[in-house]
Design an enzyme around this catalytic site. Structure first.
Site, PDB file in Angstrom:
ATOM      1  N   TYR A  32       0.808  -1.219   0.000  1.00 25.07           N
ATOM      2  CA  TYR A  32       0.000   0.000   0.000  1.00 25.07           C
ATOM      3  C   TYR A  32       0.841   1.269   0.000  1.00 25.07           C
ATOM      4  O   TYR A  32       0.307   2.359  -0.074  1.00 25.07           O
ATOM      5  CB  TYR A  32      -0.908   0.018   1.237  1.00 25.07           C
ATOM      6  CG  TYR A  32      -0.112  -0.114   2.523  1.00 25.07           C
ATOM      7  CD1 TYR A  32       0.463   0.994   3.127  1.00 25.07           C
ATOM      8  CD2 TYR A  32       0.099  -1.361   3.093  1.00 25.07           C
ATOM      9  CE1 TYR A  32       1.235   0.870   4.268  1.00 25.07           C
ATOM     10  CE2 TYR A  32       0.848  -1.496   4.243  1.00 25.07           C
ATOM     11  CZ  TYR A  32       1.413  -0.381   4.823  1.00 25.07           C
ATOM     12  OH  TYR A  32       2.172  -0.514   5.960  1.00 25.07           O
ATOM     13  N   GLY A  33       2.156   1.148   0.076  1.00 27.97           N
ATOM     14  CA  GLY A  33       3.011   2.327   0.237  1.00 27.97           C
ATOM     15  C   GLY A  33       4.112   2.398  -0.794  1.00 27.97           C
ATOM     16  O   GLY A  33       3.869   2.383  -1.999  1.00 27.97           O
ATOM     17  N   THR A  34       5.343   2.472  -0.311  1.00 24.98           N
ATOM     18  CA  THR A  34       6.489   2.703  -1.191  1.00 24.98           C
ATOM     19  C   THR A  34       6.830   1.512  -2.082  1.00 24.98           C
ATOM     20  O   THR A  34       7.658   1.641  -2.976  1.00 24.98           O
ATOM     21  CB  THR A  34       7.737   3.108  -0.391  1.00 24.98           C
ATOM     22  OG1 THR A  34       8.136   2.012   0.439  1.00 24.98           O
ATOM     23  CG2 THR A  34       7.483   4.361   0.441  1.00 24.98           C
ATOM     24  N   LEU A  35       6.205   0.352  -1.878  1.00 26.24           N
ATOM     25  CA  LEU A  35       6.449  -0.807  -2.731  1.00 26.24           C
ATOM     26  C   LEU A  35       5.523  -0.849  -3.948  1.00 26.24           C
ATOM     27  O   LEU A  35       5.732  -1.649  -4.858  1.00 26.24           O
ATOM     28  CB  LEU A  35       6.293  -2.107  -1.928  1.00 26.24           C
ATOM     29  CG  LEU A  35       7.377  -2.381  -0.890  1.00 26.24           C
ATOM     30  CD1 LEU A  35       7.004  -3.569  -0.023  1.00 26.24           C
ATOM     31  CD2 LEU A  35       8.726  -2.596  -1.550  1.00 26.24           C
ATOM     32  N   GLU A 107      11.307  -4.769   5.466  1.00 24.89           N
ATOM     33  CA  GLU A 107      10.321  -4.044   6.278  1.00 24.89           C
ATOM     34  C   GLU A 107      10.647  -4.085   7.773  1.00 24.89           C
ATOM     35  O   GLU A 107       9.829  -3.674   8.596  1.00 24.89           O
ATOM     36  CB  GLU A 107       8.918  -4.602   6.032  1.00 24.89           C
ATOM     37  CG  GLU A 107       8.439  -4.472   4.603  1.00 24.89           C
ATOM     38  CD  GLU A 107       8.148  -3.030   4.186  1.00 24.89           C
ATOM     39  OE1 GLU A 107       8.440  -2.090   4.941  1.00 24.89           O
ATOM     40  OE2 GLU A 107       7.607  -2.847   3.083  1.00 24.89           O
TER      41      GLU A 107
END
Length: 168
Positions: A32-35, A107
């Site tokens: 949901y983010g920087t990936l 992570e």
């Protein structure tokens, strides 16, 4: 939402994180983010040296959760507070055991994020899909009061620029 996970959920053996799964099965992971595609860390999902990751589609969490941008590096975090916030948009990748172990390390699981499970609505699918996701269960109390997002973009209108790892 269940608590922290440290099992490879798609095998009958339930092999713990860091062990080899010789079945070759893939596990769905919701990012949901920087990936996500177009975001600063997406390249790690494309790097075959870390294992295999295959894009399965865009998805949205079934249950609302608070997605905030927090900390000195403006990192997106999905707080483990199911029922609060928004249904969050992201992407689902099917990953092999080697990539899952890499993502755990990337992570900082279980210290910074915890690998948990949640259900998502995958675009084009009829039934919900259970996925792994990296959530934050331990955080400063003020993070609960930060603005909640439904879709993260490192260059978004929020004005909080992500500070990439290589710049820290």
């Amino acid at each position: 939402m269940p608590g922290p996970e440290c099992k490879w959920s798609t095998t009958e053996t339930g092999a713990p994180c860091g062990t080899d799964d010789s079945s070759g099965r893939l596990a769905p992971v919701f990012v949901y983010g920087t990936l996500k595609t177009g975001q600063p860390n997406h390249r790690v999902l494309l790097d075959g040296a870390h294992g295999r990751a295959a894009f399965r589609g865009r998805a949205r969490t079934l249950e609302p959760s608070p997605l905030v941008i927090a900390g000195e590096h403006n990192i997106p975090r999905l707080l483990n507070l199911p029922g609060r916030g928004h249904r969050v948009f992201g992407e689902v990748y099917e990953v092999d055991e080697r990539m899952l172990r890499f993502l755990d390390e990337f992570e900082s699981c279980p210290d910074m994020y915890q690998r948990t499970r949640l259900h998502v609505a995958l675009e084009g699918a009829r039934a919900p899909l259970e996925c792994f996701v990296y959530t934050t269960a331990t955080y400063p109390p003020e993070w609960v009061h930060l603005p909640y997002l439904d879709d993260y973009d490192s260059q978004g209108k929020h004005g909080l620029r992500y500070n990439p790892r290589e710049n820290r």
